[in-house]
Design an enzyme around this catalytic site. Sequence first.
Site, PDB file in Angstrom:
ATOM      1  N   GLY A  32      12.165  -2.908  -2.110  1.00 57.29           N
ATOM      2  CA  GLY A  32      11.918  -1.758  -1.181  1.00 57.29           C
ATOM      3  C   GLY A  32      10.841  -1.824  -0.340  1.00 57.29           C
ATOM      4  O   GLY A  32       9.819  -2.222  -0.675  1.00 57.29           O
ATOM      5  N   LEU A  33      10.754  -0.769   0.785  1.00 56.92           N
ATOM      6  CA  LEU A  33       9.514  -0.893   1.577  1.00 56.92           C
ATOM      7  C   LEU A  33       8.189  -0.147   1.114  1.00 56.92           C
ATOM      8  O   LEU A  33       8.648   0.421  -0.090  1.00 56.92           O
ATOM      9  CB  LEU A  33       9.941   0.155   2.912  1.00 56.92           C
ATOM     10  N   SER A  34       7.358  -0.482   1.593  1.00 57.93           N
ATOM     11  CA  SER A  34       6.004   0.266   1.007  1.00 57.93           C
ATOM     12  C   SER A  34       6.275   1.827   0.867  1.00 57.93           C
ATOM     13  O   SER A  34       6.612   2.230   1.891  1.00 57.93           O
ATOM     14  CB  SER A  34       4.820  -0.101   1.815  1.00 57.93           C
ATOM     15  N   GLY A  35       6.009   2.518   0.142  1.00 61.86           N
ATOM     16  CA  GLY A  35       6.055   3.846  -0.379  1.00 61.86           C
ATOM     17  C   GLY A  35       7.527   4.374  -0.624  1.00 61.86           C
ATOM     18  O   GLY A  35       7.914   5.431  -0.815  1.00 61.86           O
ATOM     19  N   SER A  36       8.382   3.418  -0.987  1.00 63.36           N
ATOM     20  CA  SER A  36       9.750   3.737  -1.295  1.00 63.36           C
ATOM     21  C   SER A  36       9.875   4.443  -2.737  1.00 63.36           C
ATOM     22  O   SER A  36      10.836   5.240  -2.909  1.00 63.36           O
ATOM     23  CB  SER A  36      10.664   2.509  -1.242  1.00 63.36           C
ATOM     24  N   GLY A  37       8.994   3.887  -3.495  1.00 60.34           N
ATOM     25  CA  GLY A  37       8.944   4.531  -4.841  1.00 60.34           C
ATOM     26  C   GLY A  37       8.948   3.614  -6.021  1.00 60.34           C
ATOM     27  O   GLY A  37       8.945   3.935  -7.165  1.00 60.34           O
ATOM     28  N   LYS A  38       8.834   2.270  -5.500  1.00 59.06           N
ATOM     29  CA  LYS A  38       8.962   1.119  -6.492  1.00 59.06           C
ATOM     30  C   LYS A  38       8.054   1.375  -7.960  1.00 59.06           C
ATOM     31  O   LYS A  38       8.578   1.599  -8.998  1.00 59.06           O
ATOM     32  CB  LYS A  38       8.756  -0.281  -6.004  1.00 59.06           C
ATOM     33  N   SER A 106       9.122  -7.568  -1.414  1.00 54.66           N
ATOM     34  CA  SER A 106      10.126  -9.010  -1.475  1.00 54.66           C
ATOM     35  C   SER A 106      10.928  -8.700  -0.296  1.00 54.66           C
ATOM     36  O   SER A 106      12.340  -8.379  -0.444  1.00 54.66           O
ATOM     37  CB  SER A 106      10.821  -9.083  -2.617  1.00 54.66           C
TER      38      SER A 106
HETATM   39  P1  ADP Z   1       5.780   1.712  -3.569  1.00 54.12           P
HETATM   40  O1  ADP Z   1       5.491   1.273  -4.889  1.00 54.12           O
HETATM   41  O2  ADP Z   1       7.441   1.477  -3.208  1.00 54.12           O
HETATM   42  O3  ADP Z   1       5.135   1.197  -2.443  1.00 54.12           O
HETATM   43  P2  ADP Z   1       5.039   4.274  -4.551  1.00 54.12           P
HETATM   44  O4  ADP Z   1       5.558   4.340  -5.609  1.00 54.12           O
HETATM   45  O5  ADP Z   1       3.542   3.729  -4.460  1.00 54.12           O
HETATM   46  O6  ADP Z   1       5.878   3.295  -3.455  1.00 54.12           O
HETATM   47  O7  ADP Z   1       5.075   5.688  -3.722  1.00 54.12           O
HETATM   48  C1  ADP Z   1       6.328   6.505  -3.637  1.00 54.12           C
HETATM   49  C2  ADP Z   1       5.712   7.821  -3.380  1.00 54.12           C
HETATM   50  O8  ADP Z   1       7.023   8.596  -3.031  1.00 54.12           O
HETATM   51  C3  ADP Z   1       5.002   8.469  -4.330  1.00 54.12           C
HETATM   52  O9  ADP Z   1       3.954   9.429  -3.812  1.00 54.12           O
HETATM   53  C4  ADP Z   1       5.986   9.274  -5.060  1.00 54.12           C
HETATM   54  O10 ADP Z   1       5.472  10.648  -5.623  1.00 54.12           O
HETATM   55  C5  ADP Z   1       6.847   9.708  -3.923  1.00 54.12           C
HETATM   56  N1  ADP Z   1       8.179  10.069  -4.277  1.00 54.12           N
HETATM   57  C6  ADP Z   1       8.895  11.210  -4.093  1.00 54.12           C
HETATM   58  N2  ADP Z   1      10.240  11.353  -4.595  1.00 54.12           N
HETATM   59  C7  ADP Z   1      10.578   9.965  -5.321  1.00 54.12           C
HETATM   60  C8  ADP Z   1      11.414   9.626  -6.181  1.00 54.12           C
HETATM   61  N3  ADP Z   1      12.475  10.450  -6.317  1.00 54.12           N
HETATM   62  N4  ADP Z   1      11.159   8.322  -6.760  1.00 54.12           N
HETATM   63  C9  ADP Z   1       9.925   7.529  -6.394  1.00 54.12           C
HETATM   64  N5  ADP Z   1       8.932   8.190  -5.766  1.00 54.12           N
HETATM   65  C10 ADP Z   1       9.001   9.350  -5.233  1.00 54.12           C
END
Ligand code: ADP
Length: 197
Positions: A32-38, A106
Amino acid sequence: MENIYPVYDQLISRAEKEQFLNQKACVFWLTGLSGSGKTTIAKHVERVLFNKGFFIQTIDGDNVRSGLCNNLSFSLEDRKENIRRIAELTALNIRQGIICINTFVSPTKAIREMAKEIIGEKDYFEIFINTPLEACEKRDVKGLYKKARAGEIKGFTGIDSPFEKPDRPSLTISTESSIQESASQLINFMMSKVVLT
Ligand code: ADP
């Protein structure tokens, strides 16, 4: 199939290690995209499953890029090499009976196909963290989208580098709901795969 790892014949088998750990090994590959929540989902899920007695390894972009892959850029070619190394590492860890959670953008189908091929289809579960670009950009957890829009970062996924959505992920998680809800979707899916029968 030709046995390319003859040393494994002399080592303790994966099956024995899975018995020891009382779990089935495989990888849950979060894309998933950067910031998607992975990473957020993975952290939560790892803790919950660890507390249930499972032995898990989570690897993500940041910890790999600071060491194992610190000579790689974010060009598509280097992203491919990054994922190749991670997939090889994951295949080794699955042989040790470990449940793996990998959190990597990815971005392309070809890159994920390569990972699946290295790991083996039966041990690879693709999890699509389906957060729209607008939401990721609004969160902008690390300030990277702002920099990418300003042209300070080149080749940023979703801005000036592609993200191809998976066609047939094993599971899609929408993060419009709470972190707990997103995590429990993954936990339920994982529990259906990692329990030794
Ligand atoms: P990634 O690893 O995909 O780059 P991050 O986990 O670092 O993303 O960041 C995701 C951000 O989105 C966090 O600040 C998190 O608190 C927020 N967020 C909001 N809702 C959700 C959710 N349902 N699941 C995951 N992250 C969430």
